[in-house]
Design an enzyme around this catalytic site. Structure first.
Site, PDB file in Angstrom:
ATOM      1  CG  PHE A 151      -2.260   2.859  -0.019  1.00 47.53           C
ATOM      2  CD1 PHE A 151      -0.979   2.986   1.190  1.00 47.53           C
ATOM      3  CD2 PHE A 151      -2.959   1.821   0.363  1.00 47.53           C
ATOM      4  CE1 PHE A 151      -0.982   1.731   1.822  1.00 47.53           C
ATOM      5  CE2 PHE A 151      -2.747   0.696   1.213  1.00 47.53           C
ATOM      6  CZ  PHE A 151      -1.473   0.519   2.474  1.00 47.53           C
ATOM      7  CG  ASP A 236      -4.343  -1.894  -6.129  1.00 45.53           C
ATOM      8  OD1 ASP A 236      -6.006  -2.176  -5.741  1.00 45.53           O
ATOM      9  OD2 ASP A 236      -3.839  -1.726  -5.015  1.00 45.53           O
ATOM     10  CE  LYS A 265      -8.233  -1.681   1.412  1.00 45.05           C
ATOM     11  NZ  LYS A 265      -7.085  -1.236   0.748  1.00 45.05           N
TER      12      LYS A 265
END
Ligand SMILES: *Cc1c(COP(=O)(O)O)cnc(C)c1O
Length: 415
Positions: A151, A236, A265
């Site tokens: 993802f 990531d 985030k």
């Protein structure tokens, strides 16, 4: 007012909010039926005044909890001074933030963006351009290797290499140039690399995949394959990084340093979208004026908040909390791993304050357990049907970790 009438009024208010959002906002999510209006630390409060322990923490965007005083103070101060300049002009916050983030990552330079998906896109663009200019791959021939179950966000290019049908179907034609290999399988990666491979993109722990931790030694093997083939390793760390797993970056658990860190985030402290990549000069210098950018990327408000986040991370307190409370979480969850009783977990994966709980087959669905937890004052979310992801803010206390596990145990047993 009796508690009965309170809950009746509350239900009507909650129902009205939900009806309004369903009427006027696209149905691209299926939220739990709770309407939140306040947050502080690890706790949130709904419109009826009911409190919940937030065990999702905005998918790790809220590692420092809701409204951390240091972040709020910094944001308030910057809000009243200067919020946006565009990159047509310099602002006095971007330099200090960039230096601090480069130092935190041990890299030479950063490129700031806003959302996680934009930072991933940035890493992909930098890698392709590096492939053509530095590695010497013929124009338009570059390939990038990605992992099954990945993802990385929701843009057209990123969903082009997703294997989640729900995220991908009917958004074609898809961006070419990506090859998928099995996550955690070294041979599968080795075979996929060829002379036109410019990068390997992976999550050191797959978050949306259900907190999937690759076999010990995998990240080191990826690093070695990349080194041997002259390929960039892109980590990531948008969800796994910034103290969640007990280290600043999850790659550190294997002493691996990627060529490009992708962050998002928690970099914005849960206050604001802030993302970035960090890498070395010989890679990032392929980016020239006009060849990449964003109106909001590197704006002074984002840079001020991001800088405070980096300062907090450089002190190490949050990493230590995640390690310590993560081992407590793991210890308390372990007795729930039992099959054959219909009320247990078939497996758990825990790294720092981050856990994927697999509900045993035949037990309640992940959605059902999330709703049961909600009724018990704990907010968490299912992923892939039968996995519950637990990622509380790192400001959670040991007692609250105990409450959380008690709620999970109870929710597995009864509605
Ligand atoms: C959330 C996430 C993204 C996308 O971030 P957005 O801010 O939602 O665009 C990318 N990669 C990983 C690993 C994520 O968890």
């Amino acid at each position: 007012m009796t508690s009965d009438s309170t809950s009746h009024v509350g239900s009507a208010q909650t129902a009205a909010h939900i009806a309004q959002v369903e009427r006027y906002a696209a149905h691209n999510y299926h939220p739990l039926p709770v309407v939140l209006s306040h947050g502080e630390g690890a706790w949130v409060t709904d419109v009826d005044g009911k409190r919940y322990l937030d065990c999702l923490a905005g998918y790790s965007a809220l590692n420092f909890g809701h409204g951390h005083p240091r972040l709020l103070a910094r944001a308030h101060d910057q809000l009243s001074r200067l919020t946006l300049t565009s990159r047509a002009f310099h602002n006095d916050q971007l330099g200090p933030f960039s230096q601090a983030l480069a130092e935190l990552t041990g890299k030479d330079m950063v490129l700031p963006m806003n959302t996680g998906a934009e930072a991933v896109e940035t890493a992909l663009k930098v890698s392709r351009r590096w492939g053509y200019r530095v590695k010497g791959v013929p124009e338009d021939q570059a390939n990038i290797i990605v992992m099954e179950g990945n993802f990385h966000g929701r843009t057209t290019t990123i969903i082009s290499f997703s294997d989640d049908k729900v995220a991908r179907d009917e958004y074609g034609p898809y961006t070419p140039g990506f090859r998928t290999v099995t996550y955690g399988d070294v041979e599968s990666l080795r075979q996929a690399v060829d002379e036109f491979t410019v990068a390997v993109l992976l999550e050191p722990i797959q978050g949306e995949g259900g907190v999937v931790i690759p076999p010990e030694g995998y990240l080191r093997a990826v690093r070695q394959i990349c080194d041997e083939a002259g390929v960039l390793m892109l980590a990531d760390e948008i969800q796994s990084g910034l103290a969640r797993t007990g280290r600043t970056f999850a790659c550190e658990h294997e002493d691996v340093v990627p060529d490009i860190y992708v962050m998002g985030k928690a970099l914005g402290g849960g206050l604001y979208p802030v993302s970035a990549i960090a890498t070395n000069r010989e890679i990032l210098e392929v980016i020239t004026p006009g060849s990449h950018g964003s109106t909001f990327g590197g704006n002074p408000l984002a840079a001020a908040i991001g800088h405070e986040v980096v300062t907090m991370l450089s002190e190490g307190e949050f990493q230590a909390r995640a390690t310590e409370l993560g081992s407590l979480l793991s210890e308390l969850l372990t007795p729930l791993v039992r099959t054959g009783h219909g009320n247990g977990l078939s497996g758990i994966r825990v790294r720092g304050l981050w856990a994927g709980l697999d509900i045993e087959p035949g037990g309640p669905s992940g959605r059902e357990v999330s709703e049961r937890l909600m009724r018990r004052g704990v907010l968490a979310k299912d992923t892939h049907g039968s996995t519950i992801r637990i990622a509380p803010p790192l400001v959670i206390t040991a007692d609250e970790v105990g409450m959380l596990v008690d709620a999970v145990a109870d929710a597995l047993e009864r509605p």
